[in-house]
Design a protein around this motif. Sequence first.
Motif, short mmCIF file in Angstrom:
data_model
loop_
_atom_site.label_atom_id
_atom_site.label_comp_id
_atom_site.label_asym_id
_atom_site.label_seq_id
_atom_site.Cartn_x
_atom_site.Cartn_y
_atom_site.Cartn_z
N GLY A 15 0.86 -1.18 0.00
CA GLY A 15 0.00 0.00 0.00
C GLY A 15 0.89 1.23 0.00
O GLY A 15 2.12 1.13 -0.12
N VAL A 16 0.29 2.38 0.18
CA VAL A 16 1.06 3.62 0.10
C VAL A 16 2.18 3.64 1.14
O VAL A 16 3.29 4.12 0.86
N VAL A 17 1.94 3.05 2.31
CA VAL A 17 2.94 3.15 3.39
C VAL A 17 4.13 2.22 3.12
O VAL A 17 5.29 2.63 3.25
N GLY A 18 3.85 0.98 2.75
CA GLY A 18 4.94 0.04 2.45
C GLY A 18 5.79 0.54 1.30
O GLY A 18 7.03 0.51 1.35
N GLU A 37 3.89 -7.97 -2.17
CA GLU A 37 2.48 -7.57 -2.16
C GLU A 37 1.64 -8.79 -2.55
O GLU A 37 1.90 -9.43 -3.56
N THR A 42 -1.56 -1.40 -3.96
CA THR A 42 -2.73 -0.60 -3.53
C THR A 42 -3.98 -1.42 -3.24
O THR A 42 -5.04 -0.86 -2.95
N ALA A 49 -9.09 5.02 -1.30
CA ALA A 49 -9.06 6.21 -0.43
C ALA A 49 -9.49 7.44 -1.22
O ALA A 49 -9.29 7.52 -2.44
N ALA A 50 -10.07 8.39 -0.48
CA ALA A 50 -10.51 9.63 -1.14
C ALA A 50 -9.31 10.47 -1.56
O ALA A 50 -9.43 11.32 -2.44
N GLY A 51 -8.19 10.27 -0.91
CA GLY A 51 -6.96 10.96 -1.31
C GLY A 51 -6.80 12.35 -0.72
O GLY A 51 -5.94 13.11 -1.15
N GLY A 205 -1.24 -3.12 6.33
CA GLY A 205 -2.54 -2.44 6.43
C GLY A 205 -3.47 -3.16 7.38
O GLY A 205 -3.10 -3.50 8.50
N VAL A 211 -0.52 -10.53 10.32
CA VAL A 211 0.93 -10.68 10.11
C VAL A 211 1.65 -10.64 11.47
O VAL A 211 2.61 -11.38 11.70
N TYR A 232 -17.50 7.04 1.79
CA TYR A 232 -17.78 8.35 1.20
C TYR A 232 -18.53 8.11 -0.09
O TYR A 232 -18.43 7.03 -0.68
N PHE A 359 -2.80 2.95 9.65
CA PHE A 359 -2.90 4.37 9.28
C PHE A 359 -4.35 4.70 8.95
O PHE A 359 -4.96 4.03 8.11
N GLY A 362 -3.53 7.42 5.82
CA GLY A 362 -2.29 6.93 5.24
C GLY A 362 -1.88 7.63 3.96
O GLY A 362 -0.70 7.65 3.61
N ALA A 364 -2.32 10.93 3.37
CA ALA A 364 -1.69 12.18 3.82
C ALA A 364 -0.37 11.89 4.54
O ALA A 364 0.58 12.66 4.45
C1 LIG Z 1 -13.26 5.00 2.22
C2 LIG Z 1 -11.90 5.43 2.64
C3 LIG Z 1 -11.47 6.71 2.37
C4 LIG Z 1 -10.22 7.13 2.80
N1 LIG Z 1 -9.80 8.38 2.49
C5 LIG Z 1 -8.59 8.81 2.90
C6 LIG Z 1 -8.15 10.11 2.59
O1 LIG Z 1 -8.87 10.88 1.98
N2 LIG Z 1 -6.92 10.50 3.01
C7 LIG Z 1 -6.10 9.66 3.71
O2 LIG Z 1 -5.00 10.06 4.06
N3 LIG Z 1 -6.49 8.41 3.99
C8 LIG Z 1 -7.70 7.96 3.62
N4 LIG Z 1 -8.12 6.70 3.91
C9 LIG Z 1 -7.20 5.84 4.68
C10 LIG Z 1 -6.17 5.24 3.75
O3 LIG Z 1 -6.82 4.52 2.74
C11 LIG Z 1 -5.25 4.31 4.52
O4 LIG Z 1 -4.77 4.97 5.66
C12 LIG Z 1 -4.04 3.91 3.68
O5 LIG Z 1 -4.43 3.43 2.43
C13 LIG Z 1 -3.25 2.84 4.41
O6 LIG Z 1 -2.20 2.43 3.60
P1 LIG Z 1 -1.33 1.17 4.01
O7 LIG Z 1 -0.23 1.07 3.05
O8 LIG Z 1 -0.99 1.28 5.44
O9 LIG Z 1 -2.33 -0.05 3.94
P2 LIG Z 1 -3.01 -0.82 2.65
O10 LIG Z 1 -3.26 0.17 1.58
O11 LIG Z 1 -4.11 -1.54 3.20
O12 LIG Z 1 -1.83 -1.69 2.18
C14 LIG Z 1 -1.49 -2.90 2.81
C15 LIG Z 1 -1.10 -3.86 1.72
O13 LIG Z 1 -0.57 -5.03 2.31
C16 LIG Z 1 -0.91 -6.11 1.48
N5 LIG Z 1 -0.74 -7.33 2.26
C17 LIG Z 1 -1.47 -7.72 3.32
N6 LIG Z 1 -1.04 -8.89 3.78
C18 LIG Z 1 0.01 -9.25 3.02
C19 LIG Z 1 0.87 -10.37 3.00
N7 LIG Z 1 0.74 -11.37 3.85
N8 LIG Z 1 1.85 -10.41 2.07
C20 LIG Z 1 1.99 -9.39 1.18
N9 LIG Z 1 1.17 -8.34 1.15
C21 LIG Z 1 0.20 -8.26 2.06
C22 LIG Z 1 -2.32 -5.79 1.08
O14 LIG Z 1 -2.73 -6.50 -0.06
C23 LIG Z 1 -2.28 -4.31 0.88
O15 LIG Z 1 -2.04 -3.95 -0.46
C24 LIG Z 1 -9.37 6.24 3.50
C25 LIG Z 1 -9.81 4.96 3.77
C26 LIG Z 1 -11.07 4.54 3.36
C27 LIG Z 1 -11.54 3.18 3.70
#
Ligand SMILES: Cc1cc2nc3c(=O)[nH]c(=O)nc-3n(C[C@H](O)[C@H](O)[C@H](O)COP(=O)(O)OP(=O)(O)OC[C@H]3O[C@@H](n4cnc5c(N)ncnc54)[C@H](O)[C@@H]3O)c2cc1C
Length: 813
Positions: A15-18, A37, A42, A49-51, A205, A211, A232, A359, A362, A364
């Motif tokens: 995802g965006v953080v990794g 991944e 993503t 996410a709304a972004g 995520g 994990v 949203y 997050f 995440g 932002a």
């Molecule tokens: C409806 C909605 C609207 C949002 N709007 C906003 C916004 O406007 N602004 C904002 O800042 N945030 C927003 N967010 C929050 C934002 O989406 C998250 O904070 C952000 O995407 C988290 O990123 P991440 O990388 O931590 O997690 P994720 O994007 O969940 O990434 C984790 C990744 O890990 C992978 N994974 C899991 N297990 C394994 C494994 N065993 N092996 C390999 N890969 C694995 C998954 O497939 C996934 O791709 C919103 C969320 C939602 C639900």
Amino acid sequence: MSLPSTARVVIIGGGVVGVSTLYHLARAGWTDCVLLEKNELTAGSTWHAAGNCPSFSASWSVMNMQRYGLEMYRTLAEATDYPINYNVTGSVRLAHSDNRMKEFEKVAGMGRYQGIEMKVCSPEELQHYHPFMETHDLAGGLWDPVDGDIDPSQLTQAMAKGARDLGCHIERFCPATGVSRANGEWVVHTDKGDLRCEYVVNAAGYYAQKVSEWFVPHGGRVAPAATMAHQYFLTEEIPELKAWTQEKGHKLPILRDVDSSYYLRQDTFSLNLGPYERTCKSHWNTPDDPFPEDFSFQLYPDDFDRIEWHIEDAMARVPILGSQGVQRNINGPIPYAPDGNPMLGPMPGVPNAFEAHSFTFGIAQGGGAGKVAAEWIIHGMTEWDMWSCDPRRFTDYTDPQYCIDKAMEIYGNEYAMHFPHHAWPAARNRKLSPVHDKVVGLGGQMGAYNGWERANWFAKAGDDTSEDATQTWNRSGPWEIRIKEECEAVRDGVGVLDLPGFSRFALSGEGAAEWLRGRIAGSLCKVGRMTLAYFPDRRGRILTEMSILRHGEDDFTLITAAAAQWHDYELLKKDLPEGLALVDRTRELSTLIVTGPGSRDLFTAIAEADLQAGWLSHQQAKVAGKPAMLVRVSFAGELGWEVHASFEDMPTIYDAVLAGGAKPFGMYALNSLRMEKGYRTWKGDLSTDYTLLEAGLDRFVKLDKTQDFPGKTALAEERRQGVRKRFVQMIVDAGESDAPYMSTVWHGDTVVGETTSGDWGHRVGASIAFGTVRADLAEPGTELEIEIFGQRCKAVVQPDHPLWDPANTRLRA
Ligand SMILES: Cc1cc2nc3c(=O)[nH]c(=O)nc-3n(C[C@H](O)[C@H](O)[C@H](O)COP(=O)(O)OP(=O)(O)OC[C@H]3O[C@@H](n4cnc5c(N)ncnc54)[C@H](O)[C@@H]3O)c2cc1C
């Protein structure tokens, strides 16, 4: 290219953080890194996410992360040669009340200190920014010029390209299936083969909790988090909005009605409404709603009923919202840690493993999170103090129900103000003192400290103890007179504070003393004595402060803040030589602070002890016939002792202390009392944002001792050059509020520092602030100003000794 079999770092989760973590590692030259991944990049929360990308945060460190990220996003497309839709539209935050305006004033001050020109506005000014909005019922608002929205997938893909171009490897459709240890390295298992690596990062995520289970056999714990559904929706195109946008040539700013708890953002020519509803929903924690094996690119069913109130409220605020139907609804999962901040930093209990998950913002925070995660991995420390996001801030009390209850509370109060006398009510009573019921029976108004319940203040019959009464930034409230009485009891008689949950470690073994000397900046005390000791990092910044009690040549008890339990245990454990034993005894003993000029008489009546033993001594004694350790020290700054005894014996001792005439006092009184003595608190006044010398702890830095210790060279250099900023105590002409954390300090038209604590000193009868200011302004008598909720208040730098009892005669009596 096939999956490598070795890497320096393996990141689980694309995802965006990794991906940001990978990108930042690559930019720092760590290109031998692999990201796994399970699906497509993503696929978790990021794609839907709304972004939105706010810079606003009431937390200094989170604001730092967001500010850094937004700055980085501006140049990312160019830096990685990957197109990104990033609209910096600015935002308006609406205030329905004066309290909210004060919050905005506070954050605007912090924002300006970070270089973001936020502006507190009148309703008319708000309308200028957002002409489609009704403003008649508003107190005002906040303009944030750098808020905006970014395409989350493009953001992630751009950083992925940047990382790949620098030599990192991303393996998609390759779930990590488990981890093991071999020859001091991690082995990450996948269906495509095993990967050996030095460091592993859990960036999975909402799967991160799953994990984290793999790390339990390696010293870890199940990460505290719960998954919340957030939705949203997008309207159809709105003709008025289209016409306005085409005429103006730009989009509307994002509108955040934080008191009604939603955001409303323009998306091309439609609107996007995202509420954080009180009637929220947590998922995947009941037998009929189990955690799914795979939820990639999936959503929950639409649930408009839950957000109906917000839709109506938003339509009244921006009437064009109601002019068109819904085009699309997104209802997706977000993982929440129990305080809503991310889990970002060392994985508790596990070597060479890190967490970057949970997050809620995440998109932002992703840019900043990658920087912080990469710093943890590469340097073992971060540029900014990141305790607010450190996974070690939660310890052993976060059972699944706790996580769900807190996530529901946080989500439903996403935009809530965090008032200084308010204690969040959900998921309480996790860790109770042996005299908890007695404390509550005495009127104790409780707060949670690392899960431990402690009295903040003691109410009397008729006092308003409602949650509503705490919804204020002001010093005044039902507690004020009680805090004053409690402080006066400590000043004039004797007070008792029940203080369960002090973190407590026993350290022993041949060479323990010499080893400690190589960790702390100062000297060790003699046997039978105690000392305050500071543990610096390599840059001379303050990692922690501990009270060291020496029982024998190589036999110590180390006592530290409740919240520091896992942080400090790991700090000690990290390089502990074989032969030294370190045992966490936090759960075995509890503590009372018994202090005030009458405390010696009180103990004379109930204790078998040497009550003439001097300040900073400790002894095994009997209190009320029970064995107890008496430590001659007082964080309140009066004659007094800490009583450390078993849970079993503490009720008898507490009863005897009360019967001896001690008046119970709470944490709020203690805060006031300690500030009058110039005593700092961990992660308030003392953090890695400051070196020991900046914090004015020179007397705890012994550069001439023979032992080397972390940061010795850096501190020697700093002493040679002189500090750039320095800790000061100030007396403030404060109005109705004392200076909150991170209020800016002004000299003329220039911001010259920030506060770290503020409170009213009842013994000195003045408002006190601690802070760090430009070194040339640290001279006693210097007149400065502190910006308290937008008001500049005169603040005078005080001499570098306690404001109350400067010579410590009462303490040493
Ligand atoms: C409806 C909605 C609207 C949002 N709007 C906003 C916004 O406007 N602004 C904002 O800042 N945030 C927003 N967010 C929050 C934002 O989406 C998250 O904070 C952000 O995407 C988290 O990123 P991440 O990388 O931590 O997690 P994720 O994007 O969940 O990434 C984790 C990744 O890990 C992978 N994974 C899991 N297990 C394994 C494994 N065993 N092996 C390999 N890969 C694995 C998954 O497939 C996934 O791709 C919103 C969320 C939602 C639900």
